[in-house]
Design a protein around this motif. Structure first.
Motif, PDB file in Angstrom:
ATOM      1  N   PHE A   1       0.846  -1.198   0.000  1.00 22.71           N
ATOM      2  CA  PHE A   1       0.000   0.000   0.000  1.00 22.71           C
ATOM      3  C   PHE A   1       0.879   1.245   0.000  1.00 22.71           C
ATOM      4  CE2 PHE A   1       0.851  -1.346   4.294  1.00 22.71           C
ATOM      5  CZ  PHE A   1       1.189  -0.183   4.958  1.00 22.71           C
ATOM      6  N   GLY A   2       0.259   2.401  -0.119  1.00 24.64           N
ATOM      7  CA  GLY A   2       1.033   3.633  -0.074  1.00 24.64           C
ATOM      8  C   GLY A   2       0.181   4.843  -0.397  1.00 24.64           C
ATOM      9  N   THR A   3       0.824   6.002  -0.406  1.00 27.97           N
ATOM     10  CA  THR A   3       0.180   7.260  -0.754  1.00 27.97           C
ATOM     11  C   THR A   3       1.103   8.063  -1.666  1.00 27.97           C
ATOM     12  OG1 THR A   3      -1.130   7.415   1.276  1.00 27.97           O
ATOM     13  CG2 THR A   3      -0.665   9.480   0.121  1.00 27.97           C
ATOM     14  N   HIS A   4       0.534   8.583  -2.759  1.00 30.43           N
ATOM     15  CA  HIS A   4       1.278   9.429  -3.691  1.00 30.43           C
ATOM     16  C   HIS A   4       0.662  10.826  -3.703  1.00 30.43           C
ATOM     17  CE1 HIS A   4       3.023   5.910  -6.298  1.00 30.43           C
ATOM     18  NE2 HIS A   4       3.148   5.714  -4.999  1.00 30.43           N
ATOM     19  N   VAL A   5       1.511  11.834  -3.757  1.00 33.36           N
ATOM     20  CA  VAL A   5       1.077  13.233  -3.818  1.00 33.36           C
ATOM     21  C   VAL A   5       1.696  13.862  -5.057  1.00 33.36           C
ATOM     22  CG1 VAL A   5       1.014  15.469  -2.656  1.00 33.36           C
ATOM     23  CG2 VAL A   5       0.968  13.351  -1.301  1.00 33.36           C
ATOM     24  N   CYS A   6       0.865  14.491  -5.863  1.00 27.17           N
ATOM     25  CA  CYS A   6       1.308  15.042  -7.137  1.00 27.17           C
ATOM     26  C   CYS A   6       0.911  16.508  -7.249  1.00 27.17           C
ATOM     27  CB  CYS A   6       0.673  14.240  -8.272  1.00 27.17           C
ATOM     28  SG  CYS A   6       0.918  14.921  -9.904  1.00 27.17           S
ATOM     29  N   VAL A   7       1.779  17.327  -7.823  1.00 33.34           N
ATOM     30  CA  VAL A   7       1.486  18.740  -8.087  1.00 33.34           C
ATOM     31  C   VAL A   7       1.617  18.982  -9.585  1.00 33.34           C
ATOM     32  CG1 VAL A   7       2.094  21.143  -7.620  1.00 33.34           C
ATOM     33  CG2 VAL A   7       2.348  19.411  -5.815  1.00 33.34           C
ATOM     34  N   VAL A   8       0.583  19.578 -10.162  1.00 40.27           N
ATOM     35  CA  VAL A   8       0.549  19.865 -11.598  1.00 40.27           C
ATOM     36  C   VAL A   8       0.234  21.337 -11.807  1.00 40.27           C
ATOM     37  CG1 VAL A   8      -0.731  19.465 -13.746  1.00 40.27           C
ATOM     38  CG2 VAL A   8      -0.100  17.530 -12.300  1.00 40.27           C
ATOM     39  N   GLU A   9       0.925  21.949 -12.750  1.00 38.85           N
ATOM     40  CA  GLU A   9       0.596  23.305 -13.188  1.00 38.85           C
ATOM     41  C   GLU A   9       0.184  23.254 -14.659  1.00 38.85           C
ATOM     42  OE1 GLU A   9       3.689  26.066 -12.326  1.00 38.85           O
ATOM     43  OE2 GLU A   9       3.757  25.575 -10.178  1.00 38.85           O
ATOM     44  N   ILE A  10      -0.847  24.039 -15.021  1.00 35.09           N
ATOM     45  CA  ILE A  10      -1.376  24.021 -16.389  1.00 35.09           C
ATOM     46  C   ILE A  10      -1.252  25.421 -16.980  1.00 35.09           C
ATOM     47  CG2 ILE A  10      -3.390  23.562 -17.836  1.00 35.09           C
ATOM     48  CD1 ILE A  10      -4.409  21.680 -15.655  1.00 35.09           C
ATOM     49  N   ASP A  11      -0.673  25.492 -18.165  1.00 41.33           N
ATOM     50  CA  ASP A  11      -0.527  26.759 -18.873  1.00 41.33           C
ATOM     51  C   ASP A  11      -1.879  27.156 -19.468  1.00 41.33           C
ATOM     52  OD1 ASP A  11       0.002  28.761 -20.838  1.00 41.33           O
ATOM     53  OD2 ASP A  11       2.088  28.102 -20.953  1.00 41.33           O
ATOM     54  N   LYS A  12      -2.395  28.286 -19.055  1.00 41.05           N
ATOM     55  CA  LYS A  12      -3.719  28.717 -19.539  1.00 41.05           C
ATOM     56  C   LYS A  12      -3.725  28.985 -21.042  1.00 41.05           C
ATOM     57  CE  LYS A  12      -6.209  30.830 -15.684  1.00 41.05           C
ATOM     58  NZ  LYS A  12      -6.809  32.092 -15.174  1.00 41.05           N
ATOM     59  N   GLU A  13      -2.613  29.440 -21.568  1.00 40.33           N
ATOM     60  CA  GLU A  13      -2.567  29.824 -22.977  1.00 40.33           C
ATOM     61  C   GLU A  13      -2.504  28.618 -23.905  1.00 40.33           C
ATOM     62  OE1 GLU A  13      -2.988  32.946 -23.935  1.00 40.33           O
ATOM     63  OE2 GLU A  13      -3.180  33.421 -21.786  1.00 40.33           O
ATOM     64  N   THR A  14      -1.864  27.546 -23.447  1.00 41.39           N
ATOM     65  CA  THR A  14      -1.672  26.386 -24.326  1.00 41.39           C
ATOM     66  C   THR A  14      -2.389  25.132 -23.845  1.00 41.39           C
ATOM     67  OG1 THR A  14       0.331  25.655 -23.160  1.00 41.39           O
ATOM     68  CG2 THR A  14       0.615  27.275 -24.926  1.00 41.39           C
ATOM     69  N   GLY A  15      -2.771  25.098 -22.562  1.00 46.21           N
ATOM     70  CA  GLY A  15      -3.373  23.905 -21.977  1.00 46.21           C
ATOM     71  C   GLY A  15      -2.354  22.850 -21.588  1.00 46.21           C
ATOM     72  N   GLU A  16      -1.080  23.154 -21.732  1.00 45.86           N
ATOM     73  CA  GLU A  16      -0.024  22.174 -21.463  1.00 45.86           C
ATOM     74  C   GLU A  16       0.115  21.927 -19.961  1.00 45.86           C
ATOM     75  OE1 GLU A  16       2.651  19.409 -22.690  1.00 45.86           O
ATOM     76  OE2 GLU A  16       1.671  20.806 -24.075  1.00 45.86           O
ATOM     77  N   PRO A  17      -0.033  20.662 -19.520  1.00 45.25           N
ATOM     78  CA  PRO A  17       0.169  20.341 -18.105  1.00 45.25           C
ATOM     79  C   PRO A  17       1.653  20.068 -17.819  1.00 45.25           C
ATOM     80  CG  PRO A  17      -0.599  18.391 -19.231  1.00 45.25           C
ATOM     81  CD  PRO A  17      -0.498  19.476 -20.273  1.00 45.25           C
ATOM     82  N   LYS A  18       2.095  20.466 -16.652  1.00 43.36           N
ATOM     83  CA  LYS A  18       3.484  20.225 -16.250  1.00 43.36           C
ATOM     84  C   LYS A  18       3.515  19.663 -14.847  1.00 43.36           C
ATOM     85  CE  LYS A  18       8.009  22.404 -15.629  1.00 43.36           C
ATOM     86  NZ  LYS A  18       8.781  23.688 -15.669  1.00 43.36           N
ATOM     87  N   LEU A  19       4.164  18.527 -14.708  1.00 40.84           N
ATOM     88  CA  LEU A  19       4.326  17.900 -13.400  1.00 40.84           C
ATOM     89  C   LEU A  19       5.473  18.600 -12.680  1.00 40.84           C
ATOM     90  CD1 LEU A  19       3.112  15.311 -11.960  1.00 40.84           C
ATOM     91  CD2 LEU A  19       5.171  14.138 -12.726  1.00 40.84           C
ATOM     92  N   THR A  20       5.188  19.236 -11.542  1.00 43.77           N
ATOM     93  CA  THR A  20       6.227  19.999 -10.845  1.00 43.77           C
ATOM     94  C   THR A  20       6.738  19.316  -9.575  1.00 43.77           C
ATOM     95  OG1 THR A  20       4.553  21.277  -9.625  1.00 43.77           O
ATOM     96  CG2 THR A  20       5.339  22.193 -11.722  1.00 43.77           C
ATOM     97  N   ARG A  21       5.941  18.453  -8.962  1.00 42.29           N
ATOM     98  CA  ARG A  21       6.415  17.678  -7.812  1.00 42.29           C
ATOM     99  C   ARG A  21       5.737  16.318  -7.801  1.00 42.29           C
ATOM    100  NH1 ARG A  21       6.556  19.977  -1.842  1.00 42.29           N
ATOM    101  NH2 ARG A  21       7.803  18.080  -1.591  1.00 42.29           N
ATOM    102  N   PHE A  22       6.470  15.325  -7.327  1.00 41.96           N
ATOM    103  CA  PHE A  22       5.855  14.007  -7.121  1.00 41.96           C
ATOM    104  C   PHE A  22       6.475  13.376  -5.891  1.00 41.96           C
ATOM    105  CE2 PHE A  22       4.248   9.852  -7.512  1.00 41.96           C
ATOM    106  CZ  PHE A  22       3.106   9.951  -8.297  1.00 41.96           C
ATOM    107  N   VAL A  23       5.618  13.124  -4.899  1.00 42.03           N
ATOM    108  CA  VAL A  23       6.029  12.530  -3.625  1.00 42.03           C
ATOM    109  C   VAL A  23       5.341  11.174  -3.498  1.00 42.03           C
ATOM    110  CG1 VAL A  23       5.942  12.754  -1.115  1.00 42.03           C
ATOM    111  CG2 VAL A  23       6.373  14.773  -2.540  1.00 42.03           C
TER     112      VAL A  23
END
Length: 364
Positions: free
Chosen positions: A221-243
């Protein structure tokens, strides 16, 4: 559970709390509030999972789903391990050798693991379901225990001592309370294979085959935490942190565990953000090669922040659970939750392509 599964062991709240602490969850939410005030899109996703693995319990199928190991100690002291399991990149050649080396107190370089050769290896039931170490490793462990007991009997004969007084430590068999009275592992191996004066009832040679079939499935078992930022102009998602905080029981080789998690997380994130099979209006496959299919690459990931808890299972002698699929299980829903959180919606279908996210942003 209501579905009939019997969980072996788990400390689910502990993994969740450790992941949130490692990610500094309150600070992330504060940062998100600041970015939203500035008109930026940032999302945080949390995924806690329980995985079923080690499929092999008695009665599960009409045939036994055991794993096997044959261990032979040569007269030189080299240990040969023939396993019915089949490592193909996970690294069990290393972890199996570590199990043997630790139990005998000998250098890991003195252990040779043979697999995949059906002319020499014993019967096995396959590498799948995150079961290789839990089943194959347990078969190796049990075989080693049998040989260890036989070697103690031979060592006791050599030392003219009672078997109950003989201990094995740092590759030497010695008499309890008299450590200077000892014989080396290699000496006992040579005696077992060459001597014609073995004690009564002891056959020459050091070789045995063990089969392992557990009483139930394992539940890492486990827990994952993810942070994503999305560019409003292009819709491009970017993964900025993963724990990620994962619990696979005892870790024989932490580096191999991290490697499995790195690959699994990359696969899970790839499913969420990029990977898809695309056809044109005529049914022609457009993603038929890796030139067209959007596989994740290293530069698209932040450094993974990994930690773990250790909850042993009583269902095998090593206390281990599987980890080969853990990264794929926790990562995909964590990314999905982060994207939905960034957009302020309840659900978005995967994969989260820039075009899809751009349309959602501008529909809002």
């Amino acid at each position: 559970t209501a579905a009939g599964a019997l969980y072996d062991t788990g400390n689910y709240e502990g993994a969740l709390e450790k992941a949130l602490q490692l990610a500094d969850y309150p600070r992330l939410r504060a940062e998100q509030a600041q970015k939203r005030a500035a008109g930026e899109l940032m999302g945080i996703g949390v995924s806690s999972y329980i995985e079923i693995c080690g499929l092999a319990q008695k009665g599960f199928l009409p045939v036994g789903l055991y794993e096997s190991a044959r261990v032979r100690i040569e007269q030189s002291g080299t240990v040969m391990v023939y396993t019915g399991a089949s490592p193909h990149g996970q690294g069990e050649e290393t972890s199996f050798a570590q199990i043997v080396a630790e139990e005998f107190g000998i250098p890991v370089e003195n252990v040779l693991v043979i697999h995949g050769d059906t002319d020499s290896t014993p019967e096995g039931r396959g590498t799948y379901g995150s079961r290789t170490l839990a089943l194959g490793g347990s078969a190796v462990f049990n075989a080693v225990q049998r040989l260890k007991e036989k070697m103690k009997q031979i060592a006791a004969h050599m030392l003219e001592a009672s078997v109950s007084d003989v201990t094995l430590e740092d590759g030497k068999f010695s008499v309890a309370g008299t450590p200077q009275k000892a014989v080396a592992f290699a000496q006992v191996a040579a005696t077992a294979n060459l001597s014609n004066t073995l004690p009564p009832g002891i056959e020459p040679g050091l070789e045995t085959t063990a089969f392992f079939e557990p009483e139930g499935c394992l539940f890492p078992f486990g827990t994952h935490v993810c942070v994503v930022e999305i560019d409003k102009e292009t819709g491009e998602p970017k993964l900025t942190r993963f724990v990620a905080v994962d619990d696979c029981g005892r870790q024989i080789n932490p580096l191999l565990v991290q490697g499995q998690l790195h690959g699994g997380i990359a696969q899970g994130v790839g499913q969420a953000l990029w990977e898809q099979v695309v056809y044109d209006e005529n049914g022609q496959l457009l993603t038929s090669t890796f030139m067209d299919y959007a596989m994740p690459i290293a530069e698209e990931f932040p450094p993974f922040e990994l930690d773990h808890t250790v909850t042993l299972t009583p269902l095998n002698p090593l206390g281990v659970k599987g980890v080969g699929e853990a990264g794929t299980i926790g990562s995909t829903p964590a990314v999905a939750a982060a994207v939905a959180d960034a957009l302020g919606v309840a659900h978005v279908d995967m994969p989260f392509t820039a075009e899809k996210l751009w349309k959602i942003i501008h529909q809002q």
